[in-house]
Scaffold this active site. Sequence first.
Site, PDB file in Angstrom:
ATOM      1  N   SER A 108      11.783  33.421   5.475  1.00 43.51           N
ATOM      2  CA  SER A 108      12.924  32.911   6.241  1.00 43.51           C
ATOM      3  C   SER A 108      13.092  31.411   6.066  1.00 43.51           C
ATOM      4  CB  SER A 108      12.762  33.247   7.726  1.00 43.51           C
ATOM      5  OG  SER A 108      11.587  32.645   8.262  1.00 43.51           O
ATOM      6  N   ASP A 109      11.979  30.690   5.879  1.00 44.47           N
ATOM      7  CA  ASP A 109      12.069  29.242   5.693  1.00 44.47           C
ATOM      8  C   ASP A 109      12.799  28.895   4.394  1.00 44.47           C
ATOM      9  OD1 ASP A 109       9.911  30.373   4.266  1.00 44.47           O
ATOM     10  OD2 ASP A 109       8.793  28.485   4.240  1.00 44.47           O
TER      11      ASP A 109
END
Length: 288
Positions: A108-109
């Site tokens: 997700s980062d």
Amino acid sequence: MLLAFDVGNSNIVLGVFRDGQMVTNWRLKTDNNKSADEYGMIISQLFKYEGLKEKEVKDVIISTVVPSVLYTLQHLSMKYFHRKPIVIGPGIKTGLVVKYDNPKQVGSDRIVNAVAAYAKYGGPLIIIDFGTATTFCAVSEKAEYIGGTIAPGLKISSEALFEKTAKLPKVELEEPGSVICRNTINSMQSGLVYGHMGMVDYIVKKMKKELKEYCSVEKDAKVIATGGLAGLIDSGIDCIDHVDKMLTLEGLELIYRKNKRQRRCDDRQNCAGKAVDVKNEESASENR
């Protein structure tokens, strides 16, 4: 206000936004053993120190690569800020087309960084995040997340040298000034730091070439670096165009804005649902 959590393997970076502008940010150690109350007390003290009021937080958004911490932060959000947080994952609007073989496998980062970098710098792009792992992400002119590379980060490499050898010590991650070194500590620093610089330089060159072929354009991709060690690596190579340490937090704020309308719709539906439940209960009690 919006409270954003960027949860990495080593650190949790928090940011507070008011009207789209970052008010402040903090960095905490990621600890799987901390409870929601322990994190809550720490954040409460940070708010007091900055003169902020917890009741002003109207929403919470979380990006995490550490699944075991997610439940803790969700519980924290509900208990201390009375909000169910937005969690970056499937179903969240980002504005990117993810070309990964399995989009669910993309951290997700990495997606959040790509959203912020594309909004700020346009495409094509190469985004390098110097975290526990060093990740390289490629984004096309058309906001397509194409893929990238994952390599061991500087800290992981340093710890591996210390843990897997009998006589090598722990060292500070800094430039020794030369590659022909006359002591063990400088020799290790040289191998770690300059070796990482060489890896970054090589991968960026390869990615630029592949991006040109993919996008069918001659324009070079811009290279954006983020993460705690970005400045150290950038000091020794020329391939990085911008160092942007707040990229992930800014990406979370942008994604929140993209999902804000749906968030309000969900809240209205929940409120309507509660109202219907109350009416049904009242009707049932009258019938009784």
